[in-house]
Design a protein around this motif. Structure first.
Motif, PDB file in Angstrom:
ATOM      1  N   ILE A 132       5.794   1.321 -12.204  1.00  0.00           N
ATOM      2  CA  ILE A 132       5.862   2.453 -11.283  1.00  0.00           C
ATOM      3  C   ILE A 132       5.131   2.013 -10.022  1.00  0.00           C
ATOM      4  O   ILE A 132       4.012   1.510 -10.103  1.00  0.00           O
ATOM      5  CB  ILE A 132       5.154   3.681 -11.886  1.00  0.00           C
ATOM      6  CG1 ILE A 132       5.732   4.024 -13.255  1.00  0.00           C
ATOM      7  CG2 ILE A 132       5.206   4.864 -10.939  1.00  0.00           C
ATOM      8  CD1 ILE A 132       4.848   4.945 -14.074  1.00  0.00           C
ATOM      9  N   VAL A 133       5.736   2.195  -8.861  1.00  0.00           N
ATOM     10  CA  VAL A 133       5.085   1.812  -7.610  1.00  0.00           C
ATOM     11  C   VAL A 133       4.322   3.029  -7.079  1.00  0.00           C
ATOM     12  O   VAL A 133       4.910   4.083  -6.825  1.00  0.00           O
ATOM     13  CB  VAL A 133       6.095   1.304  -6.572  1.00  0.00           C
ATOM     14  CG1 VAL A 133       5.395   0.977  -5.270  1.00  0.00           C
ATOM     15  CG2 VAL A 133       6.824   0.073  -7.117  1.00  0.00           C
ATOM     16  N   ILE A 134       3.005   2.870  -6.954  1.00  0.00           N
ATOM     17  CA  ILE A 134       2.131   3.941  -6.487  1.00  0.00           C
ATOM     18  C   ILE A 134       1.621   3.565  -5.094  1.00  0.00           C
ATOM     19  O   ILE A 134       1.145   2.454  -4.883  1.00  0.00           O
ATOM     20  CB  ILE A 134       0.929   4.141  -7.439  1.00  0.00           C
ATOM     21  CG1 ILE A 134       1.393   4.471  -8.858  1.00  0.00           C
ATOM     22  CG2 ILE A 134      -0.026   5.189  -6.888  1.00  0.00           C
ATOM     23  CD1 ILE A 134       1.906   5.859  -9.062  1.00  0.00           C
ATOM     24  N   ASN A 135       1.720   4.502  -4.160  1.00  0.00           N
ATOM     25  CA  ASN A 135       1.251   4.289  -2.801  1.00  0.00           C
ATOM     26  C   ASN A 135       0.021   5.157  -2.559  1.00  0.00           C
ATOM     27  O   ASN A 135       0.057   6.373  -2.774  1.00  0.00           O
ATOM     28  CB  ASN A 135       2.355   4.650  -1.797  1.00  0.00           C
ATOM     29  CG  ASN A 135       1.986   4.288  -0.382  1.00  0.00           C
ATOM     30  OD1 ASN A 135       0.840   4.412   0.033  1.00  0.00           O
ATOM     31  ND2 ASN A 135       2.967   3.842   0.365  1.00  0.00           N
ATOM     32  N   ALA A 136      -1.065   4.553  -2.122  1.00  0.00           N
ATOM     33  CA  ALA A 136      -2.324   5.270  -1.905  1.00  0.00           C
ATOM     34  C   ALA A 136      -2.151   6.440  -0.947  1.00  0.00           C
ATOM     35  O   ALA A 136      -2.740   7.512  -1.152  1.00  0.00           O
ATOM     36  CB  ALA A 136      -3.391   4.308  -1.382  1.00  0.00           C
ATOM     37  N   ALA A 137      -1.342   6.278   0.067  1.00  0.00           N
ATOM     38  CA  ALA A 137      -1.163   7.339   1.061  1.00  0.00           C
ATOM     39  C   ALA A 137      -0.551   8.591   0.449  1.00  0.00           C
ATOM     40  O   ALA A 137      -0.864   9.709   0.861  1.00  0.00           O
ATOM     41  CB  ALA A 137      -0.288   6.838   2.211  1.00  0.00           C
ATOM     42  N   GLU A 138       0.314   8.431  -0.547  1.00  0.00           N
ATOM     43  CA  GLU A 138       0.932   9.585  -1.196  1.00  0.00           C
ATOM     44  C   GLU A 138      -0.084  10.451  -1.927  1.00  0.00           C
ATOM     45  O   GLU A 138       0.184  11.607  -2.233  1.00  0.00           O
ATOM     46  CB  GLU A 138       2.021   9.128  -2.165  1.00  0.00           C
ATOM     47  CG  GLU A 138       3.213   8.504  -1.471  1.00  0.00           C
ATOM     48  CD  GLU A 138       4.238   7.954  -2.447  1.00  0.00           C
ATOM     49  OE1 GLU A 138       3.919   7.795  -3.633  1.00  0.00           O
ATOM     50  OE2 GLU A 138       5.369   7.694  -1.996  1.00  0.00           O
ATOM     51  N   PHE A 139      -1.238   9.879  -2.253  1.00  0.00           N
ATOM     52  CA  PHE A 139      -2.281  10.621  -2.952  1.00  0.00           C
ATOM     53  C   PHE A 139      -3.464  10.932  -2.037  1.00  0.00           C
ATOM     54  O   PHE A 139      -4.541  11.277  -2.494  1.00  0.00           O
ATOM     55  CB  PHE A 139      -2.733   9.839  -4.193  1.00  0.00           C
ATOM     56  CG  PHE A 139      -1.679   9.825  -5.254  1.00  0.00           C
ATOM     57  CD1 PHE A 139      -1.556  10.889  -6.139  1.00  0.00           C
ATOM     58  CD2 PHE A 139      -0.782   8.786  -5.343  1.00  0.00           C
ATOM     59  CE1 PHE A 139      -0.562  10.904  -7.099  1.00  0.00           C
ATOM     60  CE2 PHE A 139       0.215   8.784  -6.306  1.00  0.00           C
ATOM     61  CZ  PHE A 139       0.327   9.847  -7.183  1.00  0.00           C
ATOM     62  N   ASN A 140      -3.219  10.808  -0.743  1.00  0.00           N
ATOM     63  CA  ASN A 140      -4.243  11.126   0.259  1.00  0.00           C
ATOM     64  C   ASN A 140      -5.533  10.339   0.066  1.00  0.00           C
ATOM     65  O   ASN A 140      -6.617  10.824   0.391  1.00  0.00           O
ATOM     66  CB  ASN A 140      -4.534  12.630   0.282  1.00  0.00           C
ATOM     67  CG  ASN A 140      -3.313  13.431   0.657  1.00  0.00           C
ATOM     68  OD1 ASN A 140      -2.580  13.062   1.562  1.00  0.00           O
ATOM     69  ND2 ASN A 140      -3.070  14.512  -0.057  1.00  0.00           N
ATOM     70  N   ILE A 141      -5.416   9.130  -0.476  1.00  0.00           N
ATOM     71  CA  ILE A 141      -6.590   8.265  -0.562  1.00  0.00           C
ATOM     72  C   ILE A 141      -6.884   7.802   0.863  1.00  0.00           C
ATOM     73  O   ILE A 141      -6.011   7.228   1.521  1.00  0.00           O
ATOM     74  CB  ILE A 141      -6.349   7.080  -1.514  1.00  0.00           C
ATOM     75  CG1 ILE A 141      -6.127   7.613  -2.932  1.00  0.00           C
ATOM     76  CG2 ILE A 141      -7.528   6.105  -1.474  1.00  0.00           C
ATOM     77  CD1 ILE A 141      -5.751   6.570  -3.957  1.00  0.00           C
ATOM     78  N   PRO A 142      -8.075   8.090   1.362  1.00  0.00           N
ATOM     79  CA  PRO A 142      -8.373   7.783   2.766  1.00  0.00           C
ATOM     80  C   PRO A 142      -8.202   6.300   3.101  1.00  0.00           C
ATOM     81  O   PRO A 142      -8.557   5.423   2.303  1.00  0.00           O
ATOM     82  CB  PRO A 142      -9.842   8.197   2.912  1.00  0.00           C
ATOM     83  CG  PRO A 142     -10.092   9.156   1.802  1.00  0.00           C
ATOM     84  CD  PRO A 142      -9.195   8.708   0.669  1.00  0.00           C
ATOM     85  N   ASN A 143      -7.657   6.033   4.290  1.00  0.00           N
ATOM     86  CA  ASN A 143      -7.498   4.649   4.751  1.00  0.00           C
ATOM     87  C   ASN A 143      -8.826   3.907   4.761  1.00  0.00           C
ATOM     88  O   ASN A 143      -8.870   2.709   4.512  1.00  0.00           O
ATOM     89  CB  ASN A 143      -6.887   4.622   6.156  1.00  0.00           C
ATOM     90  CG  ASN A 143      -5.418   4.958   6.142  1.00  0.00           C
ATOM     91  OD1 ASN A 143      -4.737   4.778   5.138  1.00  0.00           O
ATOM     92  ND2 ASN A 143      -4.919   5.460   7.259  1.00  0.00           N
ATOM     93  N   GLU A 144      -9.920   4.637   5.046  1.00  0.00           N
ATOM     94  CA  GLU A 144     -11.225   3.969   5.084  1.00  0.00           C
ATOM     95  C   GLU A 144     -11.630   3.427   3.714  1.00  0.00           C
ATOM     96  O   GLU A 144     -12.371   2.456   3.639  1.00  0.00           O
ATOM     97  CB  GLU A 144     -12.319   4.867   5.680  1.00  0.00           C
ATOM     98  CG  GLU A 144     -12.519   6.183   5.012  1.00  0.00           C
ATOM     99  CD  GLU A 144     -11.755   7.333   5.681  1.00  0.00           C
ATOM    100  OE1 GLU A 144     -12.106   8.479   5.428  1.00  0.00           O
ATOM    101  OE2 GLU A 144     -10.795   7.087   6.432  1.00  0.00           O
ATOM    102  N   ASN A 145     -11.123   4.018   2.632  1.00  0.00           N
ATOM    103  CA  ASN A 145     -11.428   3.470   1.299  1.00  0.00           C
ATOM    104  C   ASN A 145     -10.881   2.047   1.181  1.00  0.00           C
ATOM    105  O   ASN A 145     -11.565   1.140   0.710  1.00  0.00           O
ATOM    106  CB  ASN A 145     -10.841   4.342   0.199  1.00  0.00           C
ATOM    107  CG  ASN A 145     -11.530   5.680   0.058  1.00  0.00           C
ATOM    108  OD1 ASN A 145     -12.162   6.172   1.001  1.00  0.00           O
ATOM    109  ND2 ASN A 145     -11.428   6.283  -1.103  1.00  0.00           N
ATOM    110  N   LEU A 146      -9.638   1.877   1.613  1.00  0.00           N
ATOM    111  CA  LEU A 146      -9.019   0.550   1.571  1.00  0.00           C
ATOM    112  C   LEU A 146      -9.676  -0.380   2.584  1.00  0.00           C
ATOM    113  O   LEU A 146      -9.889  -1.559   2.299  1.00  0.00           O
ATOM    114  CB  LEU A 146      -7.519   0.662   1.818  1.00  0.00           C
ATOM    115  CG  LEU A 146      -6.692  -0.580   1.522  1.00  0.00           C
ATOM    116  CD1 LEU A 146      -6.876  -1.025   0.073  1.00  0.00           C
ATOM    117  CD2 LEU A 146      -5.232  -0.318   1.804  1.00  0.00           C
ATOM    118  N   SER A 147     -10.030   0.143   3.746  1.00  0.00           N
ATOM    119  CA  SER A 147     -10.698  -0.671   4.769  1.00  0.00           C
ATOM    120  C   SER A 147     -12.055  -1.174   4.277  1.00  0.00           C
ATOM    121  O   SER A 147     -12.409  -2.332   4.496  1.00  0.00           O
ATOM    122  CB  SER A 147     -10.890   0.137   6.058  1.00  0.00           C
ATOM    123  OG  SER A 147      -9.648   0.494   6.594  1.00  0.00           O
TER     124      SER A 147
END
Length: 190
Positions: A150-165
């Motif tokens: 299953i392909v999960i995209n962080a943005a679809e779950f409102n995971i903040p961009n700063e978490n990935l940054s």
């Protein structure tokens, strides 16, 4: 106060999910696995164990996936993923629910590949999805696994961009993909 309310809601959810279970997830052999992708081609696999959950008498499967048991084989990576990306202190669980077809539960033997709708909650964001699973029921045991990731995209779950940054900053700002392939394998016993 926010943590107290979260704890109370988690307790209520747990009580509701496991009231009168018909099948219980065997946490010793059930896993969720995924792979982070950096530099567009470097895969770093990880697995989450200790999954708890059950199928209740209405056929609703509820699973709780504990971020604390995330294991990529590299302790520092595990700590960074838990703390920086998943914010596991505030959101310790990913929850999944799905409806198991009645004919599966009523059969003594069932083997099929099915499209199954499910909902997944990550960081208080719930998304309805669907995936094909391989489902096998033999007597008092049900085994279910993804037939493809299953392909999960962080943005679809409102995971903040700063978490990935923040996570990327710990490895020299190497680009890390916002999408990951996820697979699962669950075994449930009556």
């Amino acid at each position: 106060m926010k943590y107290l309310l979260y704890a109370i809601s988690l307790l209520a959810f747990t009580f509701k999910a496991y009231a009168n279970p018909t099948y219980i997830i065997d946490e010793t052999v059930s896993t969720v696995s995924f792979a982070t992708i950096k530099k567009q081609y470097v895969l770093e696999p990880a697995v989450i164990t200790g999954i708890e959950g059950a199928i209740d008498q209405t056929g609703t499967l509820t699973a709780e996936i504990p971020i604390s048991s995330l294991d990529s084989g590299i302790q520092v990576r595990d700590e960074r993923l838990r703390k920086l990306f998943f914010n596991a202190e505030m959101y310790p669980l990913i929850t999944v629910s799905a409806k198991v077809p009645a004919n599966v539960l009523q059969s003594d033997k069932f083997i099929a590949q099915l499209a199954v709708p499910f909902s997944i909650t990550v960081m208080d964001t719930t998304k309805d999805m669907s995936t094909k699973v391989n489902l096998v029921k033999m007597g008092d045991t049900i085994a279910v696994s993804t037939s493809q990731p299953i392909v999960i995209n962080a943005a679809e779950f409102n995971i903040p961009n700063e978490n990935l940054s923040q996570l990327a900053a710990t490895v020299g700002n190497i680009p890390i993909s916002t999408t990951v392939p996820v697979s699962f394998s669950l075994v449930l016993n009556k």
